[in-house]
Design a protein around this motif. Structure first.
Motif, PDB file in Angstrom:
ATOM      1  N   GLN A 165      62.109  43.083  42.743  1.00 28.77           N
ATOM      2  CA  GLN A 165      61.447  41.847  43.129  1.00 28.77           C
ATOM      3  C   GLN A 165      60.202  42.073  44.000  1.00 28.77           C
ATOM      4  O   GLN A 165      60.105  43.013  44.741  1.00 28.77           O
ATOM      5  CB  GLN A 165      62.418  40.914  43.862  1.00 28.77           C
ATOM      6  CG  GLN A 165      63.106  41.522  45.074  1.00 28.77           C
ATOM      7  CD  GLN A 165      64.425  42.163  44.709  1.00 28.77           C
ATOM      8  OE1 GLN A 165      64.672  42.521  43.556  1.00 28.77           O
ATOM      9  NE2 GLN A 165      65.289  42.308  45.698  1.00 28.77           N
ATOM     10  N   PHE A 166      59.254  41.165  43.808  1.00 27.72           N
ATOM     11  CA  PHE A 166      58.024  41.063  44.597  1.00 27.72           C
ATOM     12  C   PHE A 166      57.027  42.188  44.327  1.00 27.72           C
ATOM     13  O   PHE A 166      56.054  42.329  45.052  1.00 27.72           O
ATOM     14  CB  PHE A 166      58.329  40.955  46.103  1.00 27.72           C
ATOM     15  CG  PHE A 166      59.214  39.793  46.438  1.00 27.72           C
ATOM     16  CD1 PHE A 166      58.757  38.488  46.299  1.00 27.72           C
ATOM     17  CD2 PHE A 166      60.517  39.997  46.849  1.00 27.72           C
ATOM     18  CE1 PHE A 166      59.582  37.417  46.574  1.00 27.72           C
ATOM     19  CE2 PHE A 166      61.358  38.926  47.126  1.00 27.72           C
ATOM     20  CZ  PHE A 166      60.889  37.628  46.990  1.00 27.72           C
ATOM     21  N   SER A 167      57.265  42.976  43.300  1.00 25.93           N
ATOM     22  CA  SER A 167      56.261  43.969  42.909  1.00 25.93           C
ATOM     23  C   SER A 167      55.127  43.285  42.144  1.00 25.93           C
ATOM     24  O   SER A 167      55.334  42.276  41.458  1.00 25.93           O
ATOM     25  CB  SER A 167      56.886  45.050  42.033  1.00 25.93           C
ATOM     26  OG  SER A 167      57.778  45.840  42.785  1.00 25.93           O
ATOM     27  N   THR A 168      53.924  43.862  42.257  1.00 23.00           N
ATOM     28  CA  THR A 168      52.760  43.377  41.519  1.00 23.00           C
ATOM     29  C   THR A 168      52.149  44.551  40.768  1.00 23.00           C
ATOM     30  O   THR A 168      51.697  45.525  41.377  1.00 23.00           O
ATOM     31  CB  THR A 168      51.707  42.770  42.462  1.00 23.00           C
ATOM     32  OG1 THR A 168      52.280  41.665  43.158  1.00 23.00           O
ATOM     33  CG2 THR A 168      50.499  42.282  41.682  1.00 23.00           C
ATOM     34  N   LEU A 169      52.151  44.459  39.445  1.00 24.45           N
ATOM     35  CA  LEU A 169      51.693  45.555  38.599  1.00 24.45           C
ATOM     36  C   LEU A 169      50.515  45.085  37.744  1.00 24.45           C
ATOM     37  O   LEU A 169      50.570  44.021  37.129  1.00 24.45           O
ATOM     38  CB  LEU A 169      52.828  46.040  37.688  1.00 24.45           C
ATOM     39  CG  LEU A 169      54.180  46.317  38.353  1.00 24.45           C
ATOM     40  CD1 LEU A 169      55.187  46.782  37.314  1.00 24.45           C
ATOM     41  CD2 LEU A 169      54.040  47.332  39.470  1.00 24.45           C
ATOM     42  N   GLY A 170      49.468  45.900  37.708  1.00 28.81           N
ATOM     43  CA  GLY A 170      48.333  45.595  36.841  1.00 28.81           C
ATOM     44  C   GLY A 170      47.321  44.647  37.429  1.00 28.81           C
ATOM     45  O   GLY A 170      46.466  44.133  36.694  1.00 28.81           O
ATOM     46  N   GLU A 171      47.361  44.443  38.724  1.00 29.86           N
ATOM     47  CA  GLU A 171      46.348  43.599  39.353  1.00 29.86           C
ATOM     48  C   GLU A 171      45.001  44.320  39.350  1.00 29.86           C
ATOM     49  O   GLU A 171      44.928  45.556  39.312  1.00 29.86           O
ATOM     50  CB  GLU A 171      46.771  43.264  40.793  1.00 29.86           C
ATOM     51  CG  GLU A 171      45.833  42.333  41.551  1.00 29.86           C
ATOM     52  CD  GLU A 171      45.626  41.007  40.840  1.00 29.86           C
ATOM     53  OE1 GLU A 171      44.684  40.928  40.014  1.00 29.86           O
ATOM     54  OE2 GLU A 171      46.395  40.058  41.106  1.00 29.86           O
ATOM     55  N   ALA A 172      43.922  43.552  39.371  1.00 31.94           N
ATOM     56  CA  ALA A 172      42.587  44.133  39.469  1.00 31.94           C
ATOM     57  C   ALA A 172      42.405  44.796  40.834  1.00 31.94           C
ATOM     58  O   ALA A 172      42.924  44.335  41.845  1.00 31.94           O
ATOM     59  CB  ALA A 172      41.533  43.049  39.268  1.00 31.94           C
ATOM     60  N   THR A 173      41.673  45.904  40.836  1.00 28.50           N
ATOM     61  CA  THR A 173      41.431  46.624  42.077  1.00 28.50           C
ATOM     62  C   THR A 173      40.490  45.850  43.001  1.00 28.50           C
ATOM     63  O   THR A 173      39.595  45.133  42.531  1.00 28.50           O
ATOM     64  CB  THR A 173      40.817  48.004  41.780  1.00 28.50           C
ATOM     65  OG1 THR A 173      40.423  48.616  43.010  1.00 28.50           O
ATOM     66  CG2 THR A 173      39.592  47.869  40.895  1.00 28.50           C
ATOM     67  N   PRO A 174      40.643  45.997  44.326  1.00 25.54           N
ATOM     68  CA  PRO A 174      39.676  45.411  45.260  1.00 25.54           C
ATOM     69  C   PRO A 174      38.424  46.264  45.429  1.00 25.54           C
ATOM     70  O   PRO A 174      37.533  45.904  46.207  1.00 25.54           O
ATOM     71  CB  PRO A 174      40.470  45.347  46.582  1.00 25.54           C
ATOM     72  CG  PRO A 174      41.436  46.467  46.485  1.00 25.54           C
ATOM     73  CD  PRO A 174      41.812  46.559  45.030  1.00 25.54           C
ATOM     74  N   ASP A 175      38.336  47.400  44.730  1.00 27.97           N
ATOM     75  CA  ASP A 175      37.132  48.231  44.792  1.00 27.97           C
ATOM     76  C   ASP A 175      35.906  47.358  44.515  1.00 27.97           C
ATOM     77  O   ASP A 175      35.832  46.675  43.483  1.00 27.97           O
ATOM     78  CB  ASP A 175      37.238  49.340  43.739  1.00 27.97           C
ATOM     79  CG  ASP A 175      36.113  50.371  43.825  1.00 27.97           C
ATOM     80  OD1 ASP A 175      34.988  49.995  44.204  1.00 27.97           O
ATOM     81  OD2 ASP A 175      36.357  51.532  43.494  1.00 27.97           O
ATOM     82  N   LEU A 176      34.932  47.400  45.420  1.00 22.35           N
ATOM     83  CA  LEU A 176      33.780  46.500  45.303  1.00 22.35           C
ATOM     84  C   LEU A 176      32.906  46.804  44.090  1.00 22.35           C
ATOM     85  O   LEU A 176      32.123  45.953  43.658  1.00 22.35           O
ATOM     86  CB  LEU A 176      32.946  46.564  46.587  1.00 22.35           C
ATOM     87  CG  LEU A 176      33.643  46.041  47.851  1.00 22.35           C
ATOM     88  CD1 LEU A 176      32.758  46.234  49.071  1.00 22.35           C
ATOM     89  CD2 LEU A 176      34.029  44.575  47.690  1.00 22.35           C
ATOM     90  N   LYS A 177      33.056  48.003  43.517  1.00 22.29           N
ATOM     91  CA  LYS A 177      32.298  48.320  42.301  1.00 22.29           C
ATOM     92  C   LYS A 177      32.900  47.656  41.075  1.00 22.29           C
ATOM     93  O   LYS A 177      32.245  47.559  40.040  1.00 22.29           O
ATOM     94  CB  LYS A 177      32.257  49.838  42.088  1.00 22.29           C
ATOM     95  CG  LYS A 177      31.580  50.624  43.201  1.00 22.29           C
ATOM     96  CD  LYS A 177      31.438  52.098  42.842  1.00 22.29           C
ATOM     97  CE  LYS A 177      32.788  52.788  42.682  1.00 22.29           C
ATOM     98  NZ  LYS A 177      33.583  52.802  43.928  1.00 22.29           N
ATOM     99  N   TYR A 178      34.138  47.221  41.166  1.00 21.49           N
ATOM    100  CA  TYR A 178      34.808  46.629  40.017  1.00 21.49           C
ATOM    101  C   TYR A 178      34.279  45.213  39.779  1.00 21.49           C
ATOM    102  O   TYR A 178      34.265  44.374  40.694  1.00 21.49           O
ATOM    103  CB  TYR A 178      36.322  46.598  40.251  1.00 21.49           C
ATOM    104  CG  TYR A 178      37.091  46.002  39.091  1.00 21.49           C
ATOM    105  CD1 TYR A 178      37.248  46.711  37.901  1.00 21.49           C
ATOM    106  CD2 TYR A 178      37.643  44.727  39.182  1.00 21.49           C
ATOM    107  CE1 TYR A 178      37.944  46.163  36.837  1.00 21.49           C
ATOM    108  CE2 TYR A 178      38.339  44.187  38.121  1.00 21.49           C
ATOM    109  CZ  TYR A 178      38.482  44.899  36.954  1.00 21.49           C
ATOM    110  OH  TYR A 178      39.163  44.360  35.907  1.00 21.49           O
ATOM    111  N   LYS A 179      33.857  44.952  38.567  1.00 22.49           N
ATOM    112  CA  LYS A 179      33.248  43.656  38.216  1.00 22.49           C
ATOM    113  C   LYS A 179      34.013  42.962  37.089  1.00 22.49           C
ATOM    114  O   LYS A 179      33.424  42.229  36.289  1.00 22.49           O
ATOM    115  CB  LYS A 179      31.780  43.854  37.804  1.00 22.49           C
ATOM    116  CG  LYS A 179      30.920  44.551  38.841  1.00 22.49           C
ATOM    117  CD  LYS A 179      30.880  43.791  40.171  1.00 22.49           C
ATOM    118  CE  LYS A 179      30.003  44.520  41.188  1.00 22.49           C
ATOM    119  NZ  LYS A 179      30.040  43.858  42.522  1.00 22.49           N
TER     120      LYS A 179
END
Length: 260
Positions: free
Chosen positions: A62-76
């Protein structure tokens, strides 16, 4: 897919593909472009975003998050991926981000790994097989961990670091350089302590193997040699014990320099 294994309170996108025997708990959300292999169990309140491919017979708590977008600022928002193999145990609150186009474009988890509570795996990281990441271990982006490595609780790993096969980190280690195969480190910043003797015993390494690796460790760390000088001697030692070649390969793969 047996519909009775899917809790009616789960939210599953019509394009998601679930294999035979997949179980999904209440209030879990599975988005588009997600594929989950047979026999995988997903508990309540899990979020899985795509593109993500999860293999067979995994257990996701429970409460795992898989496959979220990275917070890396280069990621668009580019269409990058997360790939998880078979027979992994992903405990409560684990977060694993997808890759970025600046690197491999995929975050990859192998087989038979144990990711304990609140572990974080950053974008484009690669974890091999049979690894254990203990509670609150955190990997920045682009980290590579080879088979059978163990990261103790609250280990922090800097981006682009490589951790060799059968390596071990002590509790709270702050890893800013590469860890060669078989080496045990501790401290903040992490420093080499010894060969991971206890781990090797548990995995069936012989006394002769451990003695050879201990000798190799002393060659690398105790004699004041440069890496190039140590490699010359290690190549000779590898003629007598094949495991030393694994150590040599991890040294040659290093890009950040090794822990000292």
């Amino acid at each position: 897919m047996n519909k009775s294994d899917i809790d009616p309170r789960a939210v599953i996108h019509p394009s998601a593909i679930l294999g035979e025997g997949v179980s999904v708990g209440p209030f879990t959300v599975i988005g588009p472009d997600v594929e989950i292999g047979e026999g995988t169990t997903i508990e309540s309140h899990v979020v899985i975003k795509g593109p993500t491919k999860i293999g067979r017979f995994n257990k996701i708590f429970q409460f795992s998050t898989l496959g979220e977008a990275t917070p890396d600022l280069k990621y668009k928002g580019e269409p990058t991926t997360l790939t998880i193999g078979d027979h992994n145990v992903i405990r409560e609150g684990v977060t694993i981000h997808r890759g970025t186009i600046q690197d491999r474009g995929d975050t990859l988890i192998g087989n038979h790994n144990l990711l304990m509570a609140y572990v974080h795996i950053g974008h484009d990281s690669v974890i091999g097989n049979h690894c254990i990441l203990v509670n609150n271990a955190a990997l920045a982006g682009h980290v590579v961990i080879d088979d059978w490595a163990i990261l103790s609780g609250y280990t922090l790993v800097h981006q682009f670091c490589k951790i060799g096969a059968h390596a071990f980190t002590g509790m709270g280690a702050a890893v800013g350089k590469d860890i060669p195969a078989f080496v045990m480190v501790a401290g903040a910043p992490a420093a080499a302590r010894n060969i991971n003797v206890e781990g090797l015993k548990r995995r069936g390494f012989t006394k002769e193997d451990i003695a050879a690796l201990s000798h190799a460790y002393k060659t690398l760390y105790r004699r004041g040699l440069t890496i190039d000088e140590a490699l010359v001697e290690l190549q000779e030692q590898a003629l007598h014990n094949a495991h030393i070649q694994t150590l040599i390969d991890s040294l040659k793969a290093s890009t950040r320099g090794i822990v000292r």
